[in-house]
Design an enzyme around this catalytic site. Sequence first.
Site, PDB file in Angstrom:
ATOM      1  N   HIS A 351       0.801  -1.235   0.000  1.00 36.86           N
ATOM      2  CA  HIS A 351       0.000   0.000   0.000  1.00 36.86           C
ATOM      3  C   HIS A 351       0.824   1.271   0.000  1.00 36.86           C
ATOM      4  O   HIS A 351       0.268   2.357   0.109  1.00 36.86           O
ATOM      5  CB  HIS A 351      -0.922   0.049   1.218  1.00 36.86           C
ATOM      6  CG  HIS A 351      -1.990  -0.986   1.216  1.00 36.86           C
ATOM      7  ND1 HIS A 351      -3.218  -0.782   0.642  1.00 36.86           N
ATOM      8  CD2 HIS A 351      -2.012  -2.234   1.715  1.00 36.86           C
ATOM      9  CE1 HIS A 351      -3.961  -1.858   0.803  1.00 36.86           C
ATOM     10  NE2 HIS A 351      -3.246  -2.762   1.452  1.00 36.86           N
ATOM     11  N   LYS A 530      -8.209  13.984   4.383  1.00 35.09           N
ATOM     12  CA  LYS A 530      -7.316  12.826   4.388  1.00 35.09           C
ATOM     13  C   LYS A 530      -6.318  13.026   5.510  1.00 35.09           C
ATOM     14  O   LYS A 530      -6.221  14.119   6.075  1.00 35.09           O
ATOM     15  CB  LYS A 530      -6.592  12.686   3.045  1.00 35.09           C
ATOM     16  CG  LYS A 530      -5.947  13.999   2.561  1.00 35.09           C
ATOM     17  CD  LYS A 530      -5.320  13.865   1.178  1.00 35.09           C
ATOM     18  CE  LYS A 530      -6.276  13.932   0.030  1.00 35.09           C
ATOM     19  NZ  LYS A 530      -6.417  12.707  -0.738  1.00 35.09           N
ATOM     20  N   ARG A 531      -5.550  11.964   5.837  1.00 36.51           N
ATOM     21  CA  ARG A 531      -4.493  12.131   6.819  1.00 36.51           C
ATOM     22  C   ARG A 531      -3.546  13.262   6.394  1.00 36.51           C
ATOM     23  O   ARG A 531      -3.388  13.524   5.207  1.00 36.51           O
ATOM     24  CB  ARG A 531      -3.695  10.822   6.961  1.00 36.51           C
ATOM     25  CG  ARG A 531      -4.378   9.784   7.803  1.00 36.51           C
ATOM     26  CD  ARG A 531      -4.565  10.230   9.237  1.00 36.51           C
ATOM     27  NE  ARG A 531      -3.326  10.172   9.986  1.00 36.51           N
ATOM     28  CZ  ARG A 531      -3.048   9.233  10.894  1.00 36.51           C
ATOM     29  NH1 ARG A 531      -3.925   8.292  11.184  1.00 36.51           N
ATOM     30  NH2 ARG A 531      -1.904   9.244  11.532  1.00 36.51           N
ATOM     31  N   LYS A 536       0.970  14.481   0.776  1.00 34.96           N
ATOM     32  CA  LYS A 536      -0.408  14.791   0.364  1.00 34.96           C
ATOM     33  C   LYS A 536      -0.588  16.296   0.117  1.00 34.96           C
ATOM     34  O   LYS A 536      -1.567  16.728  -0.471  1.00 34.96           O
ATOM     35  CB  LYS A 536      -1.404  14.293   1.408  1.00 34.96           C
ATOM     36  CG  LYS A 536      -1.436  12.766   1.527  1.00 34.96           C
ATOM     37  CD  LYS A 536      -2.406  12.320   2.605  1.00 34.96           C
ATOM     38  CE  LYS A 536      -2.328  10.845   2.944  1.00 34.96           C
ATOM     39  NZ  LYS A 536      -3.013   9.970   1.962  1.00 34.96           N
ATOM     40  N   THR A 638      -8.483   6.561  -2.151  1.00 33.68           N
ATOM     41  CA  THR A 638      -9.834   6.011  -2.326  1.00 33.68           C
ATOM     42  C   THR A 638     -10.865   7.116  -2.123  1.00 33.68           C
ATOM     43  O   THR A 638     -11.966   7.053  -2.665  1.00 33.68           O
ATOM     44  CB  THR A 638     -10.103   4.846  -1.347  1.00 33.68           C
ATOM     45  OG1 THR A 638      -9.638   5.224  -0.051  1.00 33.68           O
ATOM     46  CG2 THR A 638      -9.408   3.587  -1.797  1.00 33.68           C
ATOM     47  N   LYS A 642     -14.534   8.271  -4.101  1.00 37.37           N
ATOM     48  CA  LYS A 642     -15.807   8.641  -3.454  1.00 37.37           C
ATOM     49  C   LYS A 642     -16.297   9.982  -3.979  1.00 37.37           C
ATOM     50  O   LYS A 642     -17.493  10.174  -4.262  1.00 37.37           O
ATOM     51  CB  LYS A 642     -15.631   8.706  -1.932  1.00 37.37           C
ATOM     52  CG  LYS A 642     -15.310   7.359  -1.310  1.00 37.37           C
ATOM     53  CD  LYS A 642     -14.744   7.464   0.105  1.00 37.37           C
ATOM     54  CE  LYS A 642     -14.066   6.146   0.482  1.00 37.37           C
ATOM     55  NZ  LYS A 642     -13.205   6.241   1.671  1.00 37.37           N
TER      56      LYS A 642
END
Length: 794
Positions: A351, A530-531, A536, A638, A642
């Site tokens: 992952h 998100k985290r 990110k 993911t 969504k």
Amino acid sequence: MLQLSTPSLRDSILRHLTYSFGKDPEHAILEDWRMALSYAVRDRIVDAWFKATHQTYETGAKRVYYLSMEFLIGRLLEDGIVNLELVEEAKSALAEFSKDYNDVLADEPDAALGNGGLGRLAACFLESLSTIGCPAHGYGIRYEHGLFRQSFVGGRQVEQPELWLGQRHAWEFERPEVRYRIGFGGHVTNHGETVRWHPAEEVEAEAFDTPVVGWKGRWANTLRLWSGRAIHPFDLAAFNHGDYAAAAAPEALARTISRVLYPDDTTEQGKELRLKQEYFLTGAALRDILRRFNNQFGDLRKLPSKVAIQLNDTHPAIAGPELIRILHDERGIPFDESMDIARNTLSYTNHTLLPEALESWGEALFGRLLPRHIQIIDQIDNEHANRNPSRTQSMRADHQVKMGQLSFVMAHKVNGVSALHTELMKTTVFEELHNLHPDRIVNQTNGVTPRRWLLACNPRLAGLITESIGEVWVDDLEQLEKLEPYIEDAGWLDRYGKVKRDNKVELSNWMGQAHGFHVDPDMIFDVQIKRLHEYKRQHLNILETIAHWLEIRDNPDADWTPRLKLFAGKAAPGYFFAKDIIRLINDAAAVINADPLTNKYLKIAFLPNYNVTLAERLVPAADLSEQISTAGKEASGTGNMKFALNGAPTVGTLDGANVEIRDHVGAENFFLFGMTAEEVMERRMVESHAQKAIAADPRLARALEVIREGRFSPAEPERYHNITGNLEGADYFLVCSDFSDYWRAQREVDAAFKDQQGWARMAAFNTARSGWFSSDRTIRGYMKDIWDAKSLLD
Ligand code: 26V
């Protein structure tokens, strides 16, 4: 079967309220109602569960076991109600007791037994496995405390323990008869050919089962979570001597093993307790799997034909050596044969490629805790080296045990979670192993369950879709493409647009009530949830926001497109840079939201305590999905799926599954920016790349300058020098280099949003073309390419 004689849901609720909880309607509190409704729903799930279990036994079907340290399942009541199609019945039953359906649902704690994407994926997979009717178990740990609760004090993240079991929990069945002893430490003895491990310490793993029901209640699988207990829970001698703490010590010690979820989803801290948790989960799961296999089949050489075990990342990688230990040491099967049986049974999902997240354990710690396993790992490594003489990389290097290498060697298939990520696996961390085993790496792009992530969370959109194309899409999501002709119908598109607008109004009202944060629902709802991680790039988002604010201030009367920047996400408690980013966003929000010159055009909110439930509120109301990671770093994502499914176009890089989302929804319905993964690698070689990017973009320079001079932290101007220094210096994640193109993409968003009909079209194409991102598709891929498992419903 309950079917024919099923009492109405109303009667069932009343019966449970009375006889399970000993309350009459006059005295019942909200929690009693929630529990009574949950039990009424659960009864119906149990029927499906027993039926599925019997069918699996009778057919002798192959079973799938998903081993994961995390299952981020969230609330389960609505999931059950929706999958059993009881929504209307539940609403009216509660109304008869003057209870509001949504209030009752909201009383359920959000089970946060995971950190982020990896754990949520496991939860989506369980639901899809049940919808498909693939016999499966999830195995995990029943953490007493899930992921910490986040709040902000003075803009800073504060962590509090999470207490999901503080309220009554309706969904688990304790199985006191299902217990296994899990050992640690001790020593190893040789008796001729046979080797024995004599652990020094043992705890007991006790099973707790949660049924997971699929769409229409046709099938239900089990999530089995292990809880730690002492073998001798109470030291009576110590108690009798008056030493009450010592008397309770064995129980406390054993329970620490399942006490808390590790909250750091990238940096392996080498903590002994974490390794113990990993072996605790894996050891208990394997004993349980082999007991079940033994009862039904017996001949262990047939294991791979009846059992498929999926390792969710390397966290349960000890399954390889443990299975060999059982087969070889305990059952006397030759080592090389044991190794082949284990490999043919196991498969591994990677992952992340982030080097700091690739698990490795110091050999001293590992050998102390698992003395027999480290020997077996050496033997696996030797066997692998013998079979592959050209191999250069060992799984035992620098006094470390490399769990990625071990997992690869002990798996018959290794999968990536998006097309790009899978290709990068082949050219980076697993290059050598891939060349030795070119058929082993396969791709299974992630997906999300459409039951939770559309039908349940977005009833308005689900209703419009069902009215247009029927209910078929719910378990065959690619049917959404049938919406495409409707998009050309102006009346239909208006209704699609109104769904989004109503969802935005609902979210605005909730933010007003819950957080005193008031926004105009006509703004663009631009969402990054998100985290927190440097890769990110939440800091890229806030930098662009600040630059945009400065530009509005320069020209406050221009025709700006109003925008709300929404953030949510948790930072690992020890990840100080990520925590600084949260604080910067909160500090900037305080200043910018209070600016009378700009605040009808720009607002910022960082909502606290991001979890599955909050995502379910935000996703349906988003206009724009921020997926802006440095290319090559986000394995899949993911959340991106969504949002697309719920009609929020992406502003994003060519990273992870963004690439495939753009391919599916069409380049014209996606705001692309930034360097490719290849360009990223090249740019890092360019000297002073950040400085050059700053020099070339005055907007970026000015945004950095106002942060540096303390505009958002006047009492402490140097508060964010760590961030500005990082960006002006090494800028490993290339925030500066991608800034200008991100800015350009955002201005395209502004222009596109002005044309409301054009925007609705774009959003609707995102919905219509996201069907491929169902986790049903992903699971069917695993069943076919990795597990060789069959559905018992087809
Ligand atoms: C690592 C560690 C190491 C320290 C202890 C706790 C812990 C927990 C988790 C991890 C691995 C994190 C990897 C992860 O979550 N990857 C995400 O997986 C998603 C599902 O495949 C994917 O969509 C995301 O892109 C990816 O970042």
